[in-house]
Design a protein around this motif. Structure first.
Motif, PDB file in Angstrom:
ATOM      1  N   TYR A  38       0.830  -1.243  -0.102  1.00 36.84           N
ATOM      2  CA  TYR A  38       0.203  -0.007  -0.047  1.00 36.84           C
ATOM      3  C   TYR A  38       0.833   1.298  -0.145  1.00 36.84           C
ATOM      4  O   TYR A  38       0.481   2.238   0.495  1.00 36.84           O
ATOM      5  CB  TYR A  38      -0.739  -0.069   1.043  1.00 36.84           C
ATOM      6  CG  TYR A  38      -1.978  -0.823   1.253  1.00 36.84           C
ATOM      7  CD1 TYR A  38      -3.195  -0.777   0.476  1.00 36.84           C
ATOM      8  CD2 TYR A  38      -2.059  -2.241   1.562  1.00 36.84           C
ATOM      9  CE1 TYR A  38      -4.447  -1.525   0.327  1.00 36.84           C
ATOM     10  CE2 TYR A  38      -3.049  -3.208   1.337  1.00 36.84           C
ATOM     11  CZ  TYR A  38      -4.220  -2.964   0.672  1.00 36.84           C
ATOM     12  OH  TYR A  38      -5.308  -3.596   0.406  1.00 36.84           O
ATOM     13  N   LYS A  66      -0.433   4.920  -0.546  1.00 39.26           N
ATOM     14  CA  LYS A  66      -1.785   5.116  -0.018  1.00 39.26           C
ATOM     15  C   LYS A  66      -2.139   4.846   1.346  1.00 39.26           C
ATOM     16  O   LYS A  66      -2.979   4.209   1.958  1.00 39.26           O
ATOM     17  CB  LYS A  66      -2.571   3.959  -0.915  1.00 39.26           C
ATOM     18  CG  LYS A  66      -2.563   3.964  -2.397  1.00 39.26           C
ATOM     19  CD  LYS A  66      -3.312   2.738  -2.794  1.00 39.26           C
ATOM     20  CE  LYS A  66      -3.556   2.923  -4.155  1.00 39.26           C
ATOM     21  NZ  LYS A  66      -2.646   3.252  -5.065  1.00 39.26           N
ATOM     22  N   ARG A  67      -1.169   5.493   2.256  1.00 39.24           N
ATOM     23  CA  ARG A  67      -1.356   5.618   3.611  1.00 39.24           C
ATOM     24  C   ARG A  67      -1.307   6.699   4.098  1.00 39.24           C
ATOM     25  O   ARG A  67      -0.877   7.831   3.713  1.00 39.24           O
ATOM     26  CB  ARG A  67      -0.215   4.760   4.291  1.00 39.24           C
ATOM     27  CG  ARG A  67      -0.131   3.425   3.649  1.00 39.24           C
ATOM     28  CD  ARG A  67       1.379   2.466   3.967  1.00 39.24           C
ATOM     29  NE  ARG A  67       2.404   3.381   3.474  1.00 39.24           N
ATOM     30  CZ  ARG A  67       3.660   3.076   4.024  1.00 39.24           C
ATOM     31  NH1 ARG A  67       3.858   1.878   4.781  1.00 39.24           N
ATOM     32  NH2 ARG A  67       4.648   3.621   3.389  1.00 39.24           N
ATOM     33  N   GLY A 109      -4.199   4.868   8.457  1.00 35.80           N
ATOM     34  CA  GLY A 109      -5.086   4.681   7.429  1.00 35.80           C
ATOM     35  C   GLY A 109      -4.295   3.866   6.362  1.00 35.80           C
ATOM     36  O   GLY A 109      -2.855   4.316   5.979  1.00 35.80           O
ATOM     37  N   VAL A 158      -6.965   3.496  -0.161  1.00 35.30           N
ATOM     38  CA  VAL A 158      -8.085   4.831  -0.440  1.00 35.30           C
ATOM     39  C   VAL A 158      -9.114   4.217  -0.935  1.00 35.30           C
ATOM     40  O   VAL A 158      -9.337   3.801  -2.226  1.00 35.30           O
ATOM     41  CB  VAL A 158      -7.264   5.740  -1.713  1.00 35.30           C
ATOM     42  CG1 VAL A 158      -8.363   6.476  -2.114  1.00 35.30           C
ATOM     43  CG2 VAL A 158      -5.998   6.133  -1.064  1.00 35.30           C
ATOM     44  N   THR A 201      -8.969  11.586   1.853  1.00 32.06           N
ATOM     45  CA  THR A 201      -9.000  10.357   1.218  1.00 32.06           C
ATOM     46  C   THR A 201      -9.740   9.738   2.415  1.00 32.06           C
ATOM     47  O   THR A 201      -9.593   9.800   3.762  1.00 32.06           O
ATOM     48  CB  THR A 201      -7.879   9.284   0.915  1.00 32.06           C
ATOM     49  OG1 THR A 201      -7.039   9.630   2.157  1.00 32.06           O
ATOM     50  CG2 THR A 201      -7.115   9.938  -0.277  1.00 32.06           C
ATOM     51  N   PRO A 241      -9.723   5.993   4.111  1.00 31.15           N
ATOM     52  CA  PRO A 241      -8.985   4.694   3.856  1.00 31.15           C
ATOM     53  C   PRO A 241      -9.939   3.390   3.786  1.00 31.15           C
ATOM     54  O   PRO A 241     -11.137   3.468   4.199  1.00 31.15           O
ATOM     55  CB  PRO A 241      -8.399   4.786   5.414  1.00 31.15           C
ATOM     56  CG  PRO A 241      -9.288   5.617   6.081  1.00 31.15           C
ATOM     57  CD  PRO A 241     -10.003   6.231   5.556  1.00 31.15           C
ATOM     58  N   SER A 242      -9.246   2.570   3.179  1.00 32.99           N
ATOM     59  CA  SER A 242      -9.975   1.327   3.081  1.00 32.99           C
ATOM     60  C   SER A 242     -10.006   0.728   4.390  1.00 32.99           C
ATOM     61  O   SER A 242     -10.889  -0.055   4.636  1.00 32.99           O
ATOM     62  CB  SER A 242      -9.110   0.349   2.114  1.00 32.99           C
ATOM     63  OG  SER A 242      -9.113   0.950   0.842  1.00 32.99           O
ATOM     64  N   MET A 270      -8.408   1.286   8.892  1.00 26.53           N
ATOM     65  CA  MET A 270      -7.705   2.239   9.671  1.00 26.53           C
ATOM     66  C   MET A 270      -7.614   1.405  10.743  1.00 26.53           C
ATOM     67  O   MET A 270      -8.539   0.946  11.478  1.00 26.53           O
ATOM     68  CB  MET A 270      -8.551   3.475   9.839  1.00 26.53           C
ATOM     69  CG  MET A 270      -7.997   4.781  10.375  1.00 26.53           C
ATOM     70  SD  MET A 270      -8.905   6.169  10.150  1.00 26.53           S
ATOM     71  CE  MET A 270     -10.550   5.837  11.227  1.00 26.53           C
TER      72      MET A 270
END
Ligand SMILES: C=C(O[C@@H]1C=C(C(=O)O)C=C[C@H]1O)C(=O)O
Ligand SMILES: [Mg+2]
Length: 473
Positions: A52, A55-56, A70, A73, A141, A143-144, A146
Motif C-alpha cells: 500500500y 496510499k497510507r 490509514g 484509498v 481520502t 481509507p480502506s 484504519m
C-alpha cells in the motif's frame, strides 16, 4: 471483543446497503468498527509498505494518546477551487456523502468513516513546478481500513464504498479479508538508515534576507503589522527515502509534537508540528497561538534562562500577541464561550521553545469545523496581519512554492468532529529528494540574520529524521 458479525448478519447489512444505493441512486459508505488486540500503529503502518505504499496516512497527537493509521484509498475527494471555496467545496462533497453512510459497531470519535487530508497554503501563488500538483488545493481520502489508537484501546475500521453494480459476495469478501489482515500478527519491522544525504541545497539566501529587510520597512510604514517568510531546503539522497524510518525518528525525537504523514502515490508530505490549528469534539473547539521563538539551552539552567528571556522579549511578545488577537477574534465570533489566559506560557519541543497561548470555546450553533479552518487559516503565525496584505507580500516576495507547508492538515468525521494542525516542521519527500520548509514571523524590529538563524533551527527536526544532523542546542 466485538468483531465483524458472522457472515449471515454481514450479508444482511450488505444487502441493506445495496438497497439503499438503488433507492437513492447514490453509492454508500459501509463502515465496520471493532476492537482488536493492542497493536503498534507504527508497525502496522510499515507492515503495509509493500502492498500500500503511496496510499497510507499517519497521525499522532503530541502525547501519542490518539493515533490514526490509514491504509488504502476507498474514496478520494479533491478540489482545485481557489480562495475559501477550496474549503467549502470539500465540505459540500463530504456533506453529500454523509447522507449515505452506514456504520456498524460502537464507534468512538476517531473511528468509523473519516477523511484525512489537507489544504494548500495559498491557491493564488503561481506554481512554476508540478511539485505539489497531485495534492491539489485540497485532497482528502477515506481509507480502506484504519487503526485508531485511543489510550490503550486499539480499534479497527474497515470502509467500503458500495456501488449499485457491486457483487454482494465480493463486498463480503472485502470485509473478511481486511478483518483477517488486521487481526493477524504483524511481523516485527525495523528499518535502518539505508539512504544518505548526497547534497544539501539552500536557495536564495540573499533574496530571502532582502525580503525580510523589505518586510520590516513596509511594516514600519504601517503597510501591515507582521508577515511570515519561509525558506526551502532541498536534500538529495543516495538510495530511496524510507518513510517508516523518517516517521519512527520523528516519533522518537519529537515528543510534544503532532506527527502527520500523507502519502500521495510517489510523494509524501510528512512533519512533526507543535501547532494545532483547531480541534472540534462535539461542541468544544480548541486552538493554539504558537508564535515567538528562542533556542533550547544546553543545560537546564540555560534553558530556563532562555525561556525567561523569551517571556519578557518585546519583539517576540508583539509577534505572539498579533496571533492571539486574530485567533481570539474568530473564537469570539464563532463561539458562545471563550477561554484564554492573559499571558503566554512556554511550549518546548526538543529543538526550540515558543510562546504559547491555548484558546478554547463552545461553538455556536450552525458553525462547523471547516468554518473554523477557513476563518483561521492562515493565522498570523503563518501568514501575517492583516491577512490579505501579508498574503500578497508572501506571494510576491517569497522565493518558493509552499504547497501544503504551513497549511491545515488533519482529519474530519461524519459528525463534524476532527482536528487540523498547521503543517510546519515538515517536508515533501519525492523519491530521492526531500524539500524541507521553515519560516518565521517578521515584525518591525526583526533582524534578518536572527530570523535566518531561527529558520535553521526549525529545519532541524526534519533534517535529523532524514539522517542529517540534529541541531546543536
Ligand atoms: C513558520 C514556522 O513557525 C511559526 C513561526 C514562529 C515564529 O516565528 O516564532 C513560531 C511558530 C510557528 O507559528 C515554521 O516552523 O516554519
Ligand atoms: Mg519568530
Amino acid at each position: 471483543m466485538v468483531s465483524i458479525p458472522c457472515s449471515d448478519t454481514l450479508r444482511d447489512k450488505v444487502a441493506n446497503a445495496v438497497n439503499h444505493v438503488k433507492k437513492y441512486s447514490h453509492p454508500i459508505i459501509l463502515s465496520y468498527v471493532f476492537e482488536i488486540k493492542e497493536k503498534d500503529p507504527l508497525q502496522i503502518f510499515s507492515s503495509f509498505q509493500s502492498a500500500y505504499a503511496g496510499k497510507r496516512f499517519y497521525w499522532a497527537t503530541p502525547d501519542r494518546t490518539f493515533i490514526l493509521c490509514g491504509i488504502g484509498v476507498e474514496l478520494e475527494l479533491t478540489t482545485d477551487k481557489k480562495f475559501s471555496n477550496r474549503f467549502f467545496d470539500i465540505y459540500s462533497k463530504w456533506k453529500d456523502w454523509k447522507e449515505h453512510i452506514q456504520i456498524e459497531g460502537a464507534h468512538p470519535i476517531g473511528t468509523g468513516p473519516l477523511l484525512f487530508g489537507g489544504f494548500s497554503f495559498d491557491p493564488l501563488k503561481n506554481a512554476n513546478s508540478s511539485k505539489w500538483k497531485p495534492f491539489h488545493e485540497a485532497r482528502f481520502t477515506l481509507p480502506s481500513f484504519m487503526i485508531t489508537k485511543i489510550g490503550r484501546h486499539t480499534l479497527a475500521t474497515i470502509n467500503r464504498v458500495i456501488q449499485s453494480t457491486d457483487d454482494i459476495n465480493e463486498i463480503i469478501n472485502h470485509f473478511n479479508t481486511y478483518e483477517y489482515t488486521l487481526k493477524k500478527k504483524n511481523e516485527d519491522t525495523n528499518s535502518f538508515l539505508n539512504f544518505t544525504i548526497k547534497k544539501e541545497s539552500l536557495f536564495y539566501k540573499k533574496e530571502w534576507m532582502a525580503a525580510v529587510e523589505k518586510a520590516t520597512e513596509q511594516i514600519k510604514q504601517n503597510r501591515f503589522e507582521k508577515v511570515v517568510l519561509a525558506r526551502e531546503m532541498l536534500l538529495e539522497f543516495e538510495g530511496s527515502i524510507d518513510i517508516h524510518y523518517v516517521l519512527s525518528m520523528l516519533n522518537e525525537h519529537q515528543p510534544n509534537c503532532y506527527l502527520f504523514v500523507v502519502e500521495n502515490e510517489g510523494k509524501t508530505f510528512v512533519g512533526a508540528t507543535p501547532e494545532r490549528l483547531v480541534s472540534k469534539r462535539d461542541q468544544k473547539v480548541q486552538s493554539a497561538c504558537v508564535a515567538g521563538s528562542i533556542k533550547r539551552g544546553k543545560t537546564v539552567e540555560a534553558d530556563e534562562e532562555y525561556a525567561q528571556m523569551l517571556l519578557s522579549d518585546t519583539k517576540n511578545i508583539h509577534e505572539h500577541q498579533i496571533v492571539v488577537k486574530a485567533i481570539e477574534k474568530v473564537f469570539r465570533e464563532y463561539c458562545q464561550e471563550v477561554q484564554l489566559q492573559n499571558n503566554p506560557t512556554i511550549l518546548k519541543t526538543p529543538n526550540i521553545q515558543h510562546l504559547y497561548t491555548p484558546v478554547e470555546g463552545t461553538v455556536k450553533k450552525g458553525f462547523t469545523l471547516i468554518d473554523f479552518v477557513e476563518k483561521l487559516h492562515p493565522t498570523p503565525a503563518l501568514g501575517g496581519y492583516p491577512k490579505d496584505a501579508a498574503l500578497a507580500f508572501i506571494r510576491n516576495e517569497e522565493p518558493l512554492e509552499r504547497g501544503w507547508y504551513a497549511a491545515p492538515v488533519g482529519w474530519m468525521d461524519d459528525q463534524d468532529n476532527g482536528e487540523f494542525v498547521v503543517a510546519i516542521r515538515s517536508g515533501l519527500l519525492d523519491e530521492q529528494k526531500a524539500y524541507l520548509y521553515a519560516g518565521c514571523g517578521i515584525v518591525g524590529d526583526s533582524k534578518p540574520e536572527e530570523e535566518y538563524r531561527e529558520t535553521e533551527i526549525k529545519f532541524g527536526p526534519m533534517q535529523h529524521a532524514l539522517g542529517g544532523k540534529l541541531n546543536e542546542k
